[in-house]
Motif scaffolding. Sequence first.
Motif, PDB file in Angstrom:
ATOM      1  N   LEU A 150      20.774  65.861  39.416  1.00  0.00           N
ATOM      2  CA  LEU A 150      22.028  66.229  40.064  1.00  0.00           C
ATOM      3  C   LEU A 150      22.901  64.997  40.302  1.00  0.00           C
ATOM      4  O   LEU A 150      24.128  65.026  40.090  1.00  0.00           O
ATOM      5  CB  LEU A 150      21.743  66.937  41.387  1.00  0.00           C
ATOM      6  N   LYS A 151      22.280  63.912  40.745  1.00  0.00           N
ATOM      7  CA  LYS A 151      23.037  62.675  40.971  1.00  0.00           C
ATOM      8  C   LYS A 151      23.658  62.172  39.673  1.00  0.00           C
ATOM      9  O   LYS A 151      24.831  61.768  39.643  1.00  0.00           O
ATOM     10  CB  LYS A 151      22.109  61.605  41.552  1.00  0.00           C
ATOM     11  N   LEU A 152      22.865  62.205  38.603  1.00  0.00           N
ATOM     12  CA  LEU A 152      23.373  61.695  37.333  1.00  0.00           C
ATOM     13  C   LEU A 152      24.510  62.557  36.809  1.00  0.00           C
ATOM     14  O   LEU A 152      25.522  62.039  36.308  1.00  0.00           O
ATOM     15  CB  LEU A 152      22.235  61.616  36.313  1.00  0.00           C
ATOM     16  N   ALA A 153      24.362  63.874  36.908  1.00  0.00           N
ATOM     17  CA  ALA A 153      25.433  64.764  36.446  1.00  0.00           C
ATOM     18  C   ALA A 153      26.722  64.502  37.213  1.00  0.00           C
ATOM     19  O   ALA A 153      27.821  64.496  36.642  1.00  0.00           O
ATOM     20  CB  ALA A 153      25.001  66.222  36.601  1.00  0.00           C
ATOM     21  N   ARG A 154      26.606  64.276  38.501  1.00  0.00           N
ATOM     22  CA  ARG A 154      27.790  64.004  39.311  1.00  0.00           C
ATOM     23  C   ARG A 154      28.393  62.644  38.966  1.00  0.00           C
ATOM     24  O   ARG A 154      29.607  62.477  38.952  1.00  0.00           O
ATOM     25  CB  ARG A 154      27.429  64.113  40.786  1.00  0.00           C
ATOM     26  N   VAL A 173      28.160  61.105  35.977  1.00  0.00           N
ATOM     27  CA  VAL A 173      28.718  61.165  34.630  1.00  0.00           C
ATOM     28  C   VAL A 173      30.056  61.894  34.614  1.00  0.00           C
ATOM     29  O   VAL A 173      31.008  61.467  33.941  1.00  0.00           O
ATOM     30  CB  VAL A 173      27.712  61.840  33.668  1.00  0.00           C
ATOM     31  N   THR A 174      30.139  62.999  35.344  1.00  0.00           N
ATOM     32  CA  THR A 174      31.338  63.842  35.271  1.00  0.00           C
ATOM     33  C   THR A 174      32.389  63.480  36.312  1.00  0.00           C
ATOM     34  O   THR A 174      33.549  63.877  36.171  1.00  0.00           O
ATOM     35  CB  THR A 174      30.967  65.322  35.464  1.00  0.00           C
ATOM     36  N   GLY A 175      31.990  62.781  37.353  1.00  0.00           N
ATOM     37  CA  GLY A 175      32.926  62.513  38.437  1.00  0.00           C
ATOM     38  C   GLY A 175      33.234  63.738  39.272  1.00  0.00           C
ATOM     39  O   GLY A 175      34.178  63.738  40.070  1.00  0.00           O
ATOM     40  N   ARG A 176      32.439  64.772  39.118  1.00  0.00           N
ATOM     41  CA  ARG A 176      32.621  66.008  39.884  1.00  0.00           C
ATOM     42  C   ARG A 176      31.471  66.176  40.874  1.00  0.00           C
ATOM     43  O   ARG A 176      30.445  65.506  40.778  1.00  0.00           O
ATOM     44  CB  ARG A 176      32.667  67.215  38.942  1.00  0.00           C
ATOM     45  N   HIS A 177      31.635  67.139  41.776  1.00  0.00           N
ATOM     46  CA  HIS A 177      30.609  67.343  42.802  1.00  0.00           C
ATOM     47  C   HIS A 177      29.917  68.703  42.682  1.00  0.00           C
ATOM     48  O   HIS A 177      28.718  68.816  42.915  1.00  0.00           O
ATOM     49  CB  HIS A 177      31.226  67.211  44.198  1.00  0.00           C
ATOM     50  N   ASN A 178      30.671  69.729  42.324  1.00  0.00           N
ATOM     51  CA  ASN A 178      30.129  71.085  42.363  1.00  0.00           C
ATOM     52  C   ASN A 178      29.056  71.310  41.302  1.00  0.00           C
ATOM     53  O   ASN A 178      29.149  70.814  40.174  1.00  0.00           O
ATOM     54  CB  ASN A 178      31.258  72.102  42.152  1.00  0.00           C
ATOM     55  N   VAL A 179      28.026  72.078  41.674  1.00  0.00           N
ATOM     56  CA  VAL A 179      26.952  72.457  40.755  1.00  0.00           C
ATOM     57  C   VAL A 179      26.832  73.976  40.763  1.00  0.00           C
ATOM     58  O   VAL A 179      26.849  74.608  41.834  1.00  0.00           O
ATOM     59  CB  VAL A 179      25.614  71.813  41.168  1.00  0.00           C
ATOM     60  N   ILE A 180      26.714  74.566  39.577  1.00  0.00           N
ATOM     61  CA  ILE A 180      26.457  76.005  39.460  1.00  0.00           C
ATOM     62  C   ILE A 180      24.954  76.216  39.464  1.00  0.00           C
ATOM     63  O   ILE A 180      24.221  75.647  38.643  1.00  0.00           O
ATOM     64  CB  ILE A 180      27.058  76.583  38.162  1.00  0.00           C
ATOM     65  N   ALA A 181      24.477  77.023  40.399  1.00  0.00           N
ATOM     66  CA  ALA A 181      23.068  77.411  40.450  1.00  0.00           C
ATOM     67  C   ALA A 181      23.009  78.938  40.507  1.00  0.00           C
ATOM     68  O   ALA A 181      24.051  79.610  40.592  1.00  0.00           O
ATOM     69  CB  ALA A 181      22.377  76.785  41.657  1.00  0.00           C
ATOM     70  N   PHE A 182      21.793  79.484  40.497  1.00  0.00           N
ATOM     71  CA  PHE A 182      21.674  80.929  40.302  1.00  0.00           C
ATOM     72  C   PHE A 182      20.838  81.593  41.395  1.00  0.00           C
ATOM     73  O   PHE A 182      19.971  80.970  42.020  1.00  0.00           O
ATOM     74  CB  PHE A 182      21.056  81.226  38.923  1.00  0.00           C
ATOM     75  N   THR A 183      21.123  82.868  41.599  1.00  0.00           N
ATOM     76  CA  THR A 183      20.346  83.667  42.528  1.00  0.00           C
ATOM     77  C   THR A 183      18.867  83.580  42.167  1.00  0.00           C
ATOM     78  O   THR A 183      18.482  83.569  40.996  1.00  0.00           O
ATOM     79  CB  THR A 183      20.781  85.138  42.469  1.00  0.00           C
ATOM     80  N   ASN A 184      18.022  83.499  43.187  1.00  0.00           N
ATOM     81  CA  ASN A 184      16.562  83.421  43.050  1.00  0.00           C
ATOM     82  C   ASN A 184      16.070  82.116  42.429  1.00  0.00           C
ATOM     83  O   ASN A 184      14.880  81.973  42.153  1.00  0.00           O
ATOM     84  CB  ASN A 184      15.991  84.616  42.261  1.00  0.00           C
ATOM     85  N   ASP A 188      23.191  58.693  29.711  1.00  0.00           N
ATOM     86  CA  ASP A 188      22.336  57.717  30.389  1.00  0.00           C
ATOM     87  C   ASP A 188      23.209  56.598  30.957  1.00  0.00           C
ATOM     88  O   ASP A 188      23.268  55.484  30.431  1.00  0.00           O
ATOM     89  CB  ASP A 188      21.292  57.166  29.413  1.00  0.00           C
ATOM     90  N   ARG A 189      23.874  56.910  32.052  1.00  0.00           N
ATOM     91  CA  ARG A 189      24.870  56.010  32.646  1.00  0.00           C
ATOM     92  C   ARG A 189      24.347  55.277  33.880  1.00  0.00           C
ATOM     93  O   ARG A 189      25.118  54.686  34.632  1.00  0.00           O
ATOM     94  CB  ARG A 189      26.119  56.798  33.052  1.00  0.00           C
ATOM     95  N   TRP A 190      23.051  55.346  34.106  1.00  0.00           N
ATOM     96  CA  TRP A 190      22.496  54.684  35.291  1.00  0.00           C
ATOM     97  C   TRP A 190      22.689  53.169  35.230  1.00  0.00           C
ATOM     98  O   TRP A 190      22.613  52.559  34.158  1.00  0.00           O
ATOM     99  CB  TRP A 190      20.993  54.949  35.399  1.00  0.00           C
TER     100      TRP A 190
END
Length: 433
Positions: free
Chosen positions: A131-135, A137-148, A295-297
Motif C-alpha cells: 500500500l505504501k509503495l502504490a501510494r 508511485v502514484t502520488g495518490r492516497h485512495n485504495v479500492i478494496a472489496f467487501t469481505n 520499484d521506486r523505494w
Amino acid sequence: MNPIPAIAPTGPQDRAVFARRESAVRGYCRRFDTVFTSARGSLMRDESGREYIDFLAGCAALNYGHNEPAMKEALLRHIGADGLAMGLDLHSAAKRDFLERFETLILQPRGLPHRVQFTGPTGTNAVEAALKLARKVTGRHNVIAFTNGYHGVTMGALATTGNRYNRMGLPLSGVTRVPFDGYHGEGLDTSALLAQLLEDPSGGVDAPAAILLETVQGEGGLNAASAAWVQRIALLARQHGALLIIDDVQAGCGRTGPFFSFDGMGVVPDLVVMSKSLSGFGLPMALVLVHPDHDRWQPAEHNGTFRGNTHAFVTAAAALDTYWREPGFTDEIARRAALVHAHLERIAREVPGARLKGRGMMQGLDVLGGDLAARVCTLAFERGLIIETSGAHDQVLKVLAPLNTPLPLLEQGLALLHGAVADAVAGTLRRAA
C-alpha cells in the motif's frame, strides 16, 4: 502414515496457566482446547497422546504439512553447520539459494519480471508495504478494496479489511470499499459498478493509488472471483492509473491449485503479496513481488528487523525444490481438490440450502448459520478433526488440509466432517421440534 513419536509432557497436564497469564485475545485455542505437543504431516498430537487430523494447517501456513522431511533436513543441516540465523537484509547464501530457485522455478516460467521485496515476516506487513509503495508511485492516497476482504490487522491493512469485528470501530481512512464478485448474486456485475463509480466525476470516489483483492477470499468466506471479473478489474486499474495488488497470503503457494491463485487468469499484477506457506515450514516469512516499473523505494524506506529470516529462506528453497521443480504436484493438488469437492457435495445434502465455496484445496461449505458451523467444529474436534470457519457470520466450514495429505487420511477427515455435520443438523432439528 507413520505414527507421531510421543513427547513427554514438560509440565502439569492442565491449561490453567493459559487462562491465568495469556491475553484474552487468544482465539483458536478456545475452540481447540487441548495442549498440543507434536505434529507430523497432516496429524497433530496432544499431551494425552491423542491424534487429530489437521484441516486447519496453520490457517494455510502449512501447505506441505507439519515438519515436512525435506525441509526439516535442510534446516537441521543449516543449523548444524552454524549457518547464518539472522541477517537483516544482508546478502546471505541462504537468501541467494531461495532467490535463484524462486526466479527459475516460479517467476521465469510465468514470464514475471518482478523483483522481490522482503518485508517484516507477516502478511499484514507485506500488505502495508504494498500500500505504501502504490501510494508513493502514484502520488495518490485512495485504495479500492472489496467487501469481505481480509488483509491483516495493522492500521493500513486493517483499513482495507472488511470485517467489522476486526476493525473495532477505529477511525480508518484512505479506502473505498466496493462489492466483490458475486456479492449481489449473479444479477449484478460488480466490476461494471466500480467502472461507473470511477468514470463518474460525481461518483464520489477519489482516483485510486491501488486496487487490492484476493482471488479467493479466505477469511471472507471462500468467495472465489471468476477469471473474467479479475481481468475486468485489472483493466480498470490500468485505465485509471492504479496499481493492481493481489493478496496471495492465504490463497498462494498452491492452495488454490497452481502456485499463484491468479495463474491462468490472464492478468499480471503490479504487486503480489505473499506470506503464510511461503517458507514451507511455518517459519515467518513475507514478501512483495514488485514489477520493476514500480520499484521506486529508496534504501531502507520500508524496513524491518526480521525481514531476513534466514531459516525461512532455507526451508522455502527446499519447498520449491521438493514440490515445484516438476509439474506433477499441481496434478496431485487437483486430485485431492476433486476428492474434497465430491465429499462436500455429499455433505451439503445434510443441510438445506448449503452451498459449496472456494476452489482447489481452499474449499468449504456454507451452512447458512454461524451457530450450526460452530457446533460442527466442536463435534469434529471431539472426534479427532481440527477444522475452522470463516465468512461474515463464521458460517462457512473451511477445509484447509495440507496439500500433500495422504488420500486415505483426507478421506478419513472428510468422513469425520460428514458425521459431525449430520449430527449437528439432527441436534438442531431436535431442539426446534
